[in-house]
Design a protein around this motif. Structure first.
Motif, PDB file in Angstrom:
ATOM      1  N   ARG A  83       0.975  -1.228  -0.076  1.00 56.74           N
ATOM      2  CA  ARG A  83      -0.074  -0.069   0.112  1.00 56.74           C
ATOM      3  C   ARG A  83       0.870   1.140  -0.059  1.00 56.74           C
ATOM      4  O   ARG A  83       2.143   1.358   0.654  1.00 56.74           O
ATOM      5  N   TYR A 164      -7.426  -6.709  -1.042  1.00 53.06           N
ATOM      6  CA  TYR A 164      -6.319  -5.671  -1.245  1.00 53.06           C
ATOM      7  C   TYR A 164      -6.920  -4.169  -1.061  1.00 53.06           C
ATOM      8  O   TYR A 164      -6.536  -3.243  -0.273  1.00 53.06           O
ATOM      9  N   VAL A 168      -6.252  -1.014   1.617  1.00 53.54           N
ATOM     10  CA  VAL A 168      -5.912   0.204   1.596  1.00 53.54           C
ATOM     11  C   VAL A 168      -6.855   1.267   1.914  1.00 53.54           C
ATOM     12  O   VAL A 168      -6.384   2.223   2.676  1.00 53.54           O
TER      13      VAL A 168
END
Length: 438
Positions: A83, A164, A168
């Motif tokens: 990230r 994912y 984030v």
């Protein structure tokens, strides 16, 4: 938890964005200086989002300079889970202290993100937080941005992809982010949906803005409508040719207006008033990839063009995001940004429609959301050099003849439309008016 993002934005969002003044090179000291002026001069008028644009995760060799050069090499900083994270050269304490300063001032903090996952994280094959998957499992290396080389897209058909994006958004929430401008995402509706779903799962209220203003997919509208705002134009600068483009796109999006959910707004891009391109004292000139247009300057629009610029955004219910360096912004610009009638029309939250036009003029009308035969209109002279006469006819405008017209800029009653009203306007100027029953 924000099950409905639109509830966060009952009227068009208003704020400041660093891009027009600092490109990809904003730093903490400059941000704090702008925040102080923002809290003093814009916040009292309803401006609430303070947004750091692109580049906060790019590591440069500054070698004692405040700003790098436009073509300097850089690396993208990222954490153990792939990230992006703030680079120490611009934000040595990270961005959470800046978010905290915003919140202490009663302001909401925003940040720019690029679609996808850093290419460097894919090369390092970082793990996806909370899963057994890794960056190379979810990256779509054929999906890249044409103007930014930092990221690969995320393949939303693969396991771990949504996780994912969830990670984030969770990280941004930990920093205190209240607003995200997600760029290069409009061309990929599946990733729009991934971001919205991640925000909906997040315990923090976060407003979502989508960019850029071109590349809209014909089957992507339901995805775009899930956000709070989405761009309708490319980057708009202090150039009257950009204003022409906004007029064109405003008209092209008119058929879409009836489909917009309340709380989702058509974004005409930022307001390039005041001091621009602070980072670029002497060159390069022209368009600079990812870093704006031209060198350091005060806004080149004249007074008439600025009036037209703000009237467009008021009548179009566009988000109002100031882009200039606030400590050096002139009083004329602040007066337009905080004009009570501009803000009242904008806060009304109704997108105006074109009701009359010639080759050189446009007239747009924005009805009041709840008061019949009441609202605002803008009669624009679109000609660069010639004065134009515009006729305001009640029948053409779709109004009763017993309608009063009040000139907002001059703060005076003009006429009642019992007979057509003739208005003479200089080049690029606008009659911005309120109308109501006589």
């Amino acid at each position: 938890m924000s099950k409905n993002l639109h509830a966060l934005t009952p009227c068009p969002p208003k704020g400041w964005n660093s891009y027009d003044s600092f490109g990809c090179f904003i730093n903490e000291a400059r941000a704090l200086a702008n925040l102080r002026v923002f809290a003093e001069r814009l916040k009292p008028h309803g401006y609430e989002y303070f947004v750091i644009d692109a580049g906060w995760f790019r590591r440069y060799d500054l070698a004692g300079r405040e700003f790098p050069g436009a073509n300097d090499p850089y690396a993208v900083d990222f954490d153990a889970y792939g990230r992006p994270v703030p680079t120490p050269g611009f934000f040595p304490r990270g961005v959470k202290p800046l978010a905290d300063a915003c919140h202490a001032a009663g302001v909401k903090f925003g940040i720019h993100m690029m679609r996808g996952i850093p290419r460097a994280a894919v090369a390092a094959n970082t793990p996806v937080l909370g899963t057994s998957y890794r960056a190379q499992d979810i990256a779509k290396v054929t999906s890249t941005c044409t103007w930014c080389p930092d990221n690969y897209g995320v393949d939303m058909t693969r396991p771990g992809a949504q996780a994912y994006y969830d990670s984030v958004i969770a990280l941004l929430a930990e920093w205190g982010v209240d607003f995200i401008k997600y760029d290069d995402i409009i061309p990929v509706p599946s990733e729009v949906d991934a971001v919205v779903s991640a925000i909906e799962r997040c315990p923090r209220d976060i407003v979502l803005s989508l960019s850029p203003g071109n590349g809209h997919e014909t089957d992507g509208w339901n995805s775009y409508f899930r956000a709070n705002m989405f761009r309708t134009t490319g980057d708009v600068w202090d150039d009257r040719n950009d204003m022409r483009w906004v007029f064109t796109r405003w008209q092209e999006f008119m058929p879409m207006v009836e489909r917009l959910p309340r709380g989702c707004w058509l974004d005409m891009d930022m307001i390039p008033f005041g001091e621009l391109q602070v980072w670029n004292e002497s060159g390069p000139h022209g368009h600079i990839l990812m870093n704006g247009v031209g060198t350091r300057r005060m806004c080149l629009l004249n007074a008439a063009q600025k009036r037209s610029f703000m009237a467009m955004r008021a009548l179009g219910a566009s988000p109002l995001m100031m882009g200039g360096n606030l400590p050096a912004t002139d009083d004329e610009s602040f007066a337009l940004l905080t004009h009570a009638d501009v803000l009242a029309c904008n806060n009304n939250g109704v997108v105006g429609k074109l009701v009359a036009y010639t080759d050189a003029t446009n007239t747009w009308r924005t009805p009041h959301r709840s008061q019949p035969n009441t609202g605002w209109l803008g009669a624009f002279n679109r000609h660069e050099t010639a004065t134009q006469q515009i006729i305001l006819d009640a029948e053409v405008l779709g109004l009763p003849k017993a309608t009063r017209i009040f000139d907002i800029w001059q703060q005076k009653h003009l006429a009642t439309l019992n007979t057509p009203l003739s208005v003479t306007l200089g080049p690029d100027d606008v009659l911005f008016a309120r109308y109501c029953p006589a």
